[in-house]
Motif scaffolding. Structure first.
Motif, PDB file in Angstrom:
ATOM      1  N   CYS A   1      -1.471  11.260   9.758  1.00  0.00           N
ATOM      2  CA  CYS A   1      -0.769  10.542   8.684  1.00  0.00           C
ATOM      3  C   CYS A   1       0.453  11.336   8.239  1.00  0.00           C
ATOM      4  CB  CYS A   1      -1.700  10.320   7.493  1.00  0.00           C
ATOM      5  SG  CYS A   1      -2.913   8.996   7.706  1.00  0.00           S
ATOM      6  N   TYR A   2       0.253  12.617   7.943  1.00  0.00           N
ATOM      7  CA  TYR A   2       1.365  13.440   7.484  1.00  0.00           C
ATOM      8  C   TYR A   2       2.444  13.556   8.559  1.00  0.00           C
ATOM      9  CZ  TYR A   2      -1.716  14.776   3.644  1.00  0.00           C
ATOM     10  OH  TYR A   2      -2.540  14.754   2.543  1.00  0.00           O
ATOM     11  N   GLY A   3       2.004  13.669   9.812  1.00  0.00           N
ATOM     12  CA  GLY A   3       2.964  13.745  10.907  1.00  0.00           C
ATOM     13  C   GLY A   3       3.811  12.491  10.999  1.00  0.00           C
ATOM     14  N   TYR A   4       3.187  11.348  10.844  1.00  0.00           N
ATOM     15  CA  TYR A   4       3.918  10.083  10.903  1.00  0.00           C
ATOM     16  C   TYR A   4       4.881   9.956   9.726  1.00  0.00           C
ATOM     17  CZ  TYR A   4       4.942   5.099  10.822  1.00  0.00           C
ATOM     18  OH  TYR A   4       5.602   3.892  10.781  1.00  0.00           O
ATOM     19  N   PHE A   5       4.414  10.287   8.529  1.00  0.00           N
ATOM     20  CA  PHE A   5       5.274  10.196   7.342  1.00  0.00           C
ATOM     21  C   PHE A   5       6.492  11.099   7.498  1.00  0.00           C
ATOM     22  CE2 PHE A   5       1.326   9.339   4.438  1.00  0.00           C
ATOM     23  CZ  PHE A   5       1.070   8.202   5.175  1.00  0.00           C
ATOM     24  N   TYR A   6       6.275  12.306   8.021  1.00  0.00           N
ATOM     25  CA  TYR A   6       7.367  13.260   8.158  1.00  0.00           C
ATOM     26  C   TYR A   6       8.361  12.793   9.223  1.00  0.00           C
ATOM     27  CZ  TYR A   6       9.613  17.816   7.703  1.00  0.00           C
ATOM     28  OH  TYR A   6      10.526  18.820   7.448  1.00  0.00           O
ATOM     29  N   CYS A   7       7.851  12.227  10.312  1.00  0.00           N
ATOM     30  CA  CYS A   7       8.733  11.670  11.339  1.00  0.00           C
ATOM     31  C   CYS A   7       9.617  10.577  10.754  1.00  0.00           C
ATOM     32  CB  CYS A   7       7.910  11.109  12.505  1.00  0.00           C
ATOM     33  SG  CYS A   7       7.275  12.347  13.655  1.00  0.00           S
ATOM     34  N   CYS A   8       9.032   9.727   9.918  1.00  0.00           N
ATOM     35  CA  CYS A   8       9.799   8.650   9.291  1.00  0.00           C
ATOM     36  C   CYS A   8      10.844   9.213   8.327  1.00  0.00           C
ATOM     37  CB  CYS A   8       8.868   7.701   8.542  1.00  0.00           C
ATOM     38  SG  CYS A   8       7.771   6.738   9.610  1.00  0.00           S
ATOM     39  N   ASP A   9      10.443  10.207   7.532  1.00  0.00           N
ATOM     40  CA  ASP A   9      11.352  10.777   6.534  1.00  0.00           C
ATOM     41  C   ASP A   9      12.530  11.497   7.186  1.00  0.00           C
ATOM     42  OD1 ASP A   9       9.725   9.821   4.559  1.00  0.00           O
ATOM     43  OD2 ASP A   9       8.819  11.751   4.042  1.00  0.00           O
ATOM     44  N   LYS A  10      12.258  12.214   8.273  1.00  0.00           N
ATOM     45  CA  LYS A  10      13.284  13.049   8.913  1.00  0.00           C
ATOM     46  C   LYS A  10      13.848  12.435  10.188  1.00  0.00           C
ATOM     47  CE  LYS A  10      12.590  16.155   5.769  1.00  0.00           C
ATOM     48  NZ  LYS A  10      13.608  16.382   4.700  1.00  0.00           N
TER      49      LYS A  10
ATOM     50  N   LEU B   1       0.848  -1.190   0.000  1.00  0.00           N
ATOM     51  CA  LEU B   1       0.000   0.000   0.000  1.00  0.00           C
ATOM     52  C   LEU B   1       0.884   1.241   0.000  1.00  0.00           C
ATOM     53  CD1 LEU B   1      -2.979   1.002   0.242  1.00  0.00           C
ATOM     54  CD2 LEU B   1      -2.591   1.115   2.718  1.00  0.00           C
ATOM     55  N   LEU B   2       0.707   2.085  -1.005  1.00  0.00           N
ATOM     56  CA  LEU B   2       1.404   3.364  -1.065  1.00  0.00           C
ATOM     57  C   LEU B   2       0.403   4.465  -0.752  1.00  0.00           C
ATOM     58  CD1 LEU B   2       3.907   5.092  -1.706  1.00  0.00           C
ATOM     59  CD2 LEU B   2       3.140   5.131  -4.101  1.00  0.00           C
ATOM     60  N   VAL B   3       0.614   5.137   0.386  1.00  0.00           N
ATOM     61  CA  VAL B   3      -0.279   6.218   0.822  1.00  0.00           C
ATOM     62  C   VAL B   3       0.430   7.536   0.564  1.00  0.00           C
ATOM     63  CG1 VAL B   3      -1.701   7.098   2.698  1.00  0.00           C
ATOM     64  CG2 VAL B   3      -1.073   4.671   2.657  1.00  0.00           C
ATOM     65  N   GLU B   4      -0.224   8.459  -0.109  1.00  0.00           N
ATOM     66  CA  GLU B   4       0.426   9.706  -0.476  1.00  0.00           C
ATOM     67  C   GLU B   4      -0.535  10.887  -0.423  1.00  0.00           C
ATOM     68  OE1 GLU B   4       1.974   8.971  -4.357  1.00  0.00           O
ATOM     69  OE2 GLU B   4       0.056   8.273  -5.150  1.00  0.00           O
ATOM     70  N   GLY B   5       0.037  12.066  -0.304  1.00  0.00           N
ATOM     71  CA  GLY B   5      -0.764  13.274  -0.264  1.00  0.00           C
ATOM     72  C   GLY B   5       0.123  14.488  -0.074  1.00  0.00           C
ATOM     73  N   ARG B   6      -0.510  15.635   0.199  1.00  0.00           N
ATOM     74  CA  ARG B   6       0.224  16.882   0.414  1.00  0.00           C
ATOM     75  C   ARG B   6      -0.194  17.506   1.739  1.00  0.00           C
ATOM     76  NH1 ARG B   6       2.800  19.252  -3.985  1.00  0.00           N
ATOM     77  NH2 ARG B   6       2.567  18.093  -5.934  1.00  0.00           N
ATOM     78  N   ALA B   7       0.777  17.764   2.590  1.00  0.00           N
ATOM     79  CA  ALA B   7       0.501  18.483   3.831  1.00  0.00           C
ATOM     80  C   ALA B   7       0.247  19.945   3.470  1.00  0.00           C
ATOM     81  CB  ALA B   7       1.681  18.362   4.786  1.00  0.00           C
ATOM     82  N   ASP B   8      -0.804  20.528   4.037  1.00  0.00           N
ATOM     83  CA  ASP B   8      -1.122  21.927   3.723  1.00  0.00           C
ATOM     84  C   ASP B   8       0.030  22.847   4.095  1.00  0.00           C
ATOM     85  OD1 ASP B   8      -3.652  21.354   2.723  1.00  0.00           O
ATOM     86  OD2 ASP B   8      -4.570  21.434   4.700  1.00  0.00           O
ATOM     87  N   GLY B   9       0.701  22.550   5.210  1.00  0.00           N
ATOM     88  CA  GLY B   9       1.824  23.377   5.603  1.00  0.00           C
ATOM     89  C   GLY B   9       2.719  22.681   6.615  1.00  0.00           C
ATOM     90  N   ILE B  10       4.010  23.016   6.577  1.00  0.00           N
ATOM     91  CA  ILE B  10       4.959  22.531   7.574  1.00  0.00           C
ATOM     92  C   ILE B  10       5.825  23.723   7.989  1.00  0.00           C
ATOM     93  CG2 ILE B  10       6.844  20.938   8.098  1.00  0.00           C
ATOM     94  CD1 ILE B  10       5.787  19.051   5.992  1.00  0.00           C
ATOM     95  N   PHE B  11       5.950  23.943   9.292  1.00  0.00           N
ATOM     96  CA  PHE B  11       6.779  25.039   9.778  1.00  0.00           C
ATOM     97  C   PHE B  11       7.368  24.653  11.134  1.00  0.00           C
ATOM     98  CE2 PHE B  11       2.566  25.715  11.435  1.00  0.00           C
ATOM     99  CZ  PHE B  11       2.719  26.285  12.690  1.00  0.00           C
ATOM    100  N   THR B  12       8.240  25.500  11.650  1.00  0.00           N
ATOM    101  CA  THR B  12       8.880  25.250  12.941  1.00  0.00           C
ATOM    102  C   THR B  12       8.417  26.293  13.945  1.00  0.00           C
ATOM    103  OG1 THR B  12      10.834  24.318  11.863  1.00  0.00           O
ATOM    104  CG2 THR B  12      11.076  24.991  14.153  1.00  0.00           C
ATOM    105  N   GLU B  13       8.044  25.834  15.139  1.00  0.00           N
ATOM    106  CA  GLU B  13       7.560  26.713  16.202  1.00  0.00           C
ATOM    107  C   GLU B  13       8.331  26.394  17.481  1.00  0.00           C
ATOM    108  OE1 GLU B  13       3.149  27.953  17.136  1.00  0.00           O
ATOM    109  OE2 GLU B  13       3.546  25.980  18.016  1.00  0.00           O
ATOM    110  N   ASN B  14       9.164  27.340  17.903  1.00  0.00           N
ATOM    111  CA  ASN B  14       9.995  27.146  19.106  1.00  0.00           C
ATOM    112  C   ASN B  14      10.811  25.861  19.036  1.00  0.00           C
ATOM    113  OD1 ASN B  14       8.898  29.516  20.285  1.00  0.00           O
ATOM    114  ND2 ASN B  14       7.132  28.346  21.033  1.00  0.00           N
TER     115      ASN B  14
END
Length: 209
Positions: A120-129, A76-89
């Motif tokens: 979902c996006y949070g998990y994918f980003y954690c895995c990627d980074k 299963l390939l799950v994909e999409g676009r996060a509306d936004g990613i930024f850094t806060e503190n």
């Protein structure tokens, strides 16, 4: 199982969480035009909010994640676009924006399927980074008044992994059923005979088709 008998499925984050988590009623009074207008208005408000967030805000970030079922029959390939990613503190934040005609002042917590997309996006980003955790932000905006209400929650990578595994487990139940049904169907088709006597030239036509 041989490689040719395995199945690959691509699905969007939105369709995955809608399929597994969505609830609702059978009220179909919303017209197609009303839904189309809401989508256009939602797109405009997305872009407006994204521009307001400044240069450190990355908009429409593509993310994807691949996972196999326990039997290794289906990928299963799950994909999409996060509306936004930024850094806060110093904390990475995934922003999920939703435009609504609803009175957002009455929202006491994020809507489940909306938060699920952000998870979902949070998990994918954690895995990627290779992050241990991440902050999820739900940004609700009223499409008429442009009033904004936000919710934030911090989740560890471990929490998100456990949750995502449960979601895809439910999806795989359906995917495996459909997959095995198709295998059985295709195998049975191979043994079927044409149920009527062939007329002159008809058999040659069937074979060529």
């Amino acid at each position: 199982m041989s490689e040719e008998n395995k199945r690959s499925i691509r699905i969007s984050v939105r369709n995955l969480v809608d399929f597994v988590l969505r609830s609702g009623d059978i009220d179909n009074r919303r017209s197609g035009n009303a839904q189309k207008d809401a989508m256009l208005a939602g797109g405009r408000i997305h872009r407006k909010i994204q521009k307001r967030m400044g240069s450190g805000y990355r908009a429409e970030v593509p993310l994807k994640h691949e996972v196999q079922d326990e039997e290794q029959e289906i990928t299963l390939l799950v994909e999409g676009r996060a509306d936004g990613i930024f850094t806060e503190n110093g904390i990475t934040v995934i922003d999920e924006i939703k435009g609504m005609y609803t009175d957002i002042s009455r929202l006491e917590e994020p809507i489940e399927v909306h938060l699920a997309q952000a998870m979902c996006y949070g998990y994918f980003y954690c895995c990627d980074k290779d992050l241990d955790g991440i902050r999820l932000q739900m940004t609700y905006c009223n499409l008429e008044t442009e009033e904004i209400k936000r919710f934030q929650t911090d989740r560890s990578r471990e929490e998100l992994e456990t949750w995502f595994s449960s979601v895809v487990h439910e999806y795989f139940k359906w995917a495996r059923y459909l997959y095995h049904h198709e295998l059985t169907r295709d195998a049975s088709i191979g043994h079927l005979e044409f149920p009527f006597p062939y007329r002159a030239g008809q058999r040659d036509l069937v074979v060529s088709v």
